[in-house]
Scaffold this active site. Structure first.
Site, mmCIF file in Angstrom:
data_model
loop_
_atom_site.group_PDB
_atom_site.id
_atom_site.type_symbol
_atom_site.label_atom_id
_atom_site.label_comp_id
_atom_site.label_asym_id
_atom_site.label_seq_id
_atom_site.Cartn_x
_atom_site.Cartn_y
_atom_site.Cartn_z
ATOM 1 N N ASP A 31 0.826 -1.209 0.000
ATOM 2 C CA ASP A 31 0.000 0.000 0.000
ATOM 3 C C ASP A 31 0.861 1.259 0.000
ATOM 4 O OD1 ASP A 31 -2.561 0.930 -0.216
ATOM 5 O OD2 ASP A 31 -2.970 0.972 1.922
ATOM 6 N N ASP A 35 -9.277 -1.927 2.706
ATOM 7 C CA ASP A 35 -9.008 -1.395 4.035
ATOM 8 C C ASP A 35 -9.971 -1.940 5.077
ATOM 9 O OD1 ASP A 35 -7.010 0.145 2.916
ATOM 10 O OD2 ASP A 35 -8.332 1.852 2.566
#
Length: 375
Positions: free
Chosen positions: A226, A272
């Protein structure tokens, strides 16, 4: 998550990316400025929507882990799978980036919309099935059906599809199909969220980590993934701007001004939610295995997720810059339970906890039957 997104083609703002948080205005001069109330409502709604699939998905994962129904058997992620996942995700992300660069964005998104249309209907139907069992009274005529496709006939007949369902499942499928058509035709944010919540809940419920070590490998690997793709390149931002699919939860910041027709969205990528969620669900199943009638590790990791998500929103809102959410969520979701385990003297026990896939348990039972007969 992003501060604002404008859906129509001539829109001035289209920010954020799947699995990250931030703002990236395409036209700063025409950028939408959200009110304090609108921003608070949007961020608060996203937090609540993120918590719902984690909480209920974790609870359903406990039941799912004990199920012997073939359709409910979870997919177990091993340490090897976890180590390869960031690499596979990176290849997929870069592949999408090349697709959008080479082919027409309109046609690619059309194919993606049809793909997620089918997946969304199945995911939403699976999510609604337990609810239908509670809504309909016991006197409801719940008939059983079987969908069977075979190849050839006679002794050489081979089953290609054998799916059993009942009337309640059929009602769920009809409602889900209606939502799917709504999304396909209108791309409305409520339909998007219904599919997104279904995807997230199914992910937390059906994707199981086999132990805490595997969870740590997966989370820290995606932590690096990420951070790299957000801060190191523009690949993720480009894909997120081009990608039209229910892979994120959205909530309008101008809802108070424009009602349900609002179009400036704050958003949160499903990655997420699902990635930390499957780790939190694992800790709930670990709590259950301890048989102490407490959910210490589940609640500590759940509170850690709230803290990490809140910190993400705060940093993004303060610095007005894209933030990889896992940068804050991973240390919180892993660190809090580990600290609790240290204080309770259960760190070794937590890391030695191992889940056995349901099919392995079934095979063990089958292999033990001859021994019992011999005895």
């Amino acid at each position: 998550m992003s501060e604002a997104e404008q859906i129509p083609a001539p829109a001035p703002v289209l920010d954020a990316l799947n699995g990250t948080n931030g703002t990236d205005a395409l036209n700063a001069t025409a950028k939408f400025v959200a009110t304090t109330e609108g921003t608070a409502l949007a961020y608060g709604s996203l937090v609540v929507m993120a918590l719902l699939p984690i909480f209920f998905g974790a609870l359903r994962s406990v039941t799912c882990s004990k199920s012997k129904n073939a359709s409910d058997i979870p997919e177990t992620i091993t340490s090897r799978d976890a180590a390869r996942f960031p690499i596979i995700a990176s290849c997929t992300l870069f592949g999408l980036y090349l697709f959008f660069k080479v082919f027409s964005q309109e046609y690619v998104n059309l194919l993606l919309s049809l793909y997620f249309f089918v997946l969304g209907i199945l995911a939403l139907s699976h999510t609604m099935s337990p609810l239908m069992g509670r809504i309909f009274p016991e006197s409801f005529p719940n008939k059983q059906y079987q969908l069977l496709f075979t190849q050839c006939s006679g002794e050489s007949r081979q089953e290609l599809l054998n799916y059993e369902f009942d009337t309640k499942n059929l009602v769920s499928l009809i409602i889900s199909s209606a939502v799917g058509v709504w999304y396909l035709l209108k791309k409305h944010w409520i339909a998007n969220n219904l599919f997104g919540l279904a995807f997230a809940l199914n992910g937390v419920e059906l994707l199981h980590l086999n132990n805490v070590s595997t969870g740590c490998i997966l989370l820290w690997g995606l932590f690096v993934y990420d951070v790299f793709w957000v801060f190191g390149t523009n690949v993720m931002v480009t894909v997120a701007k081009s990608f039209e699919a229910p892979i994120k939860l959205v909530f309008p910041q101008d809802l108070l001004e424009k009602g349900l027709g609002a179009s400036n969205f704050a958003m949160l990528g499903l990655g997420d939610i699902v990635i930390p969620g499957i780790f939190i669900a694992l800790l709930l199943r670990f709590d259950v295995s301890l048989k102490k009638n407490s959910r210490t590790y589940f609640y500590s990791s759940f509170l850690a997720y709230i803290f990490g998500l809140g910190l993400t929103i705060f940093v993004m809102h303060t610095f007005k810059h894209a933030q990889p959410a896992l940068l804050y969520l991973v240390p919180a979701c892993v660190g809090f339970p580990v600290i609790v385990a240290l204080f309770k003297g259960e760190l070794t026990e937590m890391f030695s906890y191992e889940e056995t896939p349901p099919e392995d348990e079934t095979s063990k039972e089958d292999s033990s039957e001859p021994e019992k007969k011999d005895q």
